[in-house]
Design a protein around this motif. Structure first.
Motif, short mmCIF file in Angstrom:
data_model
loop_
_atom_site.label_atom_id
_atom_site.label_comp_id
_atom_site.label_asym_id
_atom_site.label_seq_id
_atom_site.Cartn_x
_atom_site.Cartn_y
_atom_site.Cartn_z
N GLN A 194 0.18 1.92 9.35
CA GLN A 194 -0.28 0.67 8.29
C GLN A 194 -0.88 -0.60 8.33
O GLN A 194 -1.96 -0.65 7.30
N VAL A 215 -4.40 -1.71 6.44
CA VAL A 215 -4.57 -3.70 5.90
C VAL A 215 -5.27 -3.61 7.06
O VAL A 215 -6.65 -4.08 6.29
N LYS A 254 -8.10 -6.64 -0.21
CA LYS A 254 -6.36 -6.69 0.41
C LYS A 254 -5.82 -5.30 -0.06
O LYS A 254 -6.21 -5.01 -0.48
N SER A 314 -1.81 -3.00 -0.05
CA SER A 314 -1.17 -3.23 0.65
C SER A 314 -0.70 -2.09 1.49
O SER A 314 -1.51 -1.28 1.53
N LEU A 315 0.43 -2.48 2.20
CA LEU A 315 1.20 -1.33 3.31
C LEU A 315 1.83 -0.39 2.31
O LEU A 315 2.10 0.92 3.29
N LYS A 316 1.96 -0.02 1.03
CA LYS A 316 2.32 0.83 0.09
C LYS A 316 1.01 2.35 1.21
O LYS A 316 0.26 2.13 0.52
N GLN A 331 -2.77 2.80 0.18
CA GLN A 331 -3.49 3.19 1.61
C GLN A 331 -4.84 4.58 1.74
O GLN A 331 -5.21 3.90 1.09
#
Length: 463
Positions: A70, A74, A84, A86-88, A92
């Motif tokens: 993750q 990012v 940008k 997210s970590l979702k 990704q």
């Protein structure tokens, strides 16, 4: 009808029993593309994926491996396009899929092939960078044959300790530019300039306070939205590689947005900041840069920059990792007691600002404790002595004033013989109060500026 739901269903029934990462679901898309050429096996994309997977496999536990994947995406989004993400997993996967597909619009098949392979290669560049350079375990082997290598490694270790992960795509991009131009000088100057930017920027604001947004912005647009010149590579790898002077100017633009344009503007912001509470690695870096090649001026009893000496050479990886500087010591203790001037605790920042901090080994810090000023002053004096004879004289001096050091403390003084010359200005103070703290803050911040600011504000190949 929606690929998102397909992945959601597959994740719930796949035989591994674990959600597939964005990297894992991206690989089949790359394989499918390469099969339209000469096949995936042995292709440049295959070699890139081997490097990516080797990096991720270095994380033994499943949660760590998934988080590393993750974090990699990012960083990659910022590194590649300045975006940008997210970590979702859904976000990704969408980023990798849509950006890779967008490269179908090249002028010819060969251009598309080059750009798609470069996309995967850029992801592997970050994985290699994380494994070999942005890794404290492997850092000592990094950057072989670089001039001022020990200083560069200290800067990288500091940035890692600061836990600003957004620094990763920036430093990797600077390294990538240097690699392609075969210029070690470029990376040395660029890394020092970026480190100076981070130190001065965080010193002015203490906490992050928008620095993440600034880093994203310089990767996405550069200095000006109307005339973008971003630091990221670009989806088509056509973003301009900034020359070192352009790079420094870019950092200075974002520094000026926080009101830092020269020494006095920085000193005004940093001297009363409770930096210990806000960022301990930053406090340590500023203290080391101030103590580096500094000696006491016998006329005003302050530190000043002097000729370089191995005895006061602190801007290197060995010093950063040294047990000599393991802890940050509060001269006036963090908690108010009847033994100390109450005014020091009247404002929340004085006890945690630079003027009330110094660096000590762990054992010495334990010995000093939260004792009264008279006791601490004598111990600091003993720590600053170069010989056992000098230490013995301090012990006798303490005894005459009614202070008896314990056997454990004496053992530390004689059996842990580390001279700490930067303590000399402290022991010349008769009392420890707010005025002394403020003056010492100015002295330390001024010396730190003199050491660090040339990395960003000067244009010289010697930096």
């Amino acid at each position: 009808k929606d690929e998102k739901y397909g992945f959601d269903i597959f994740d719930s029934i796949n035989t591994t029993g674990e959600p597939l990462t964005a990297v894992q679901t991206f690989k089949p898309k790359v394989i499918s593309f390469e099969k339209q050429e000469k096949g995936f096996k042995g292709s440049p994309s295959d070699l890139s994926f081997n490097q990516i997977e080797n990096y991720l496999e270095s994380f033994e536990s499943l949660p760590n491996k998934q988080r590393a994947s993750q974090d990699l995406i990012v960083s990659f989004a910022l590194y590649k396009t300045g975006e940008k993400v997210s970590l979702k997993l859904e976000a990704q996967r969408h980023y990798l899929r849509t950006k890779f597909d967008s490269l179908n619009h090249g002028t010819n098949r060969n251009d598309i092939l080059i750009q798609k392979r470069e996309f995967v290669k850029n992801l592997s560049e970050l994985a290699i960078f994380n494994s070999t350079i942005w890794n404290k375990e492997n850092l000592l082997a990094a950057l072989p044959n670089y001039e001022k290598r020990d200083r560069l490694l200290a800067c990288i270790h500091f940035l890692i300790d600061l836990k600003m992960t957004l620094c990763i795509p920036v430093v990797c991009r600077l390294y990538e530019i240097a690699q392609k131009s075969e210029s070690k000088v470029y990376f040395r100057q660029a890394l020092l300039a970026f480190t100076a930017f981070v130190v001065l920027r965080r010193g002015a604001t203490g906490r992050t306070e928008g620095i993440d947004s600034d880093i994203r912005s310089l990767m996405e647009i550069g200095a000006d939205k109307k005339d973008p010149n971003p630091l990221s590579i670009g989806i088509d790898c056509k973003h301009e590689n900034l020359a070192i002077n352009e790079l420094k100017q870019l950092f200075k633009v974002y520094l000026s947005k926080k009101g830092v344009t020269n020494k006095s503007s920085w000193l005004d912001k940093v001297i009363n900041r409770p930096l210990y509470q806000e960022a301990k690695p930053l406090s340590k870096f500023i203290l080391l840069s101030a103590f580096h090649n500094s000696r006491i001026n016998q006329n005003n009893l302050k530190l000043e920059k002097a000729r370089s000496s191995s005895e006061t050479d602190y801007m290197n990886i060995n010093a950063w990792k040294s047990p000599n500087f393991k802890t940050i010591e509060h001269i006036a203790p963090q908690t108010s007691t009847d033994l100390w001037d109450k005014e020091i605790y009247s404002q929340p920042y004085w006890v945690h600002c630079l003027g009330n901090l110094t660096l000590l080994p762990q054992l010495e810090n334990n010995a000093v404790g939260s004792n009264k000023w008279k006791f601490k002053k004598l111990l600091y004096e003993a720590f600053s002595k170069a010989t056992d004879e000098g230490v013995g004289q301090v012990i006798e001096k303490a005894k005459k004033s009614g202070i008896i050091f314990s056997k454990k403390t004496k053992d530390i003084l004689f059996n842990d013989p580390r001279q700490l010359p930067y303590l000399e200005p402290i022991i010349n103070m008769q009392e420890w109060d707010v005025n002394v703290i403020q003056e010492r803050s100015k002295n330390i911040a001024s010396l730190a500026w003199d050491e660090i600011s040339p990395w960003l504000f000067w244009c010289s190949n010697n930096i």
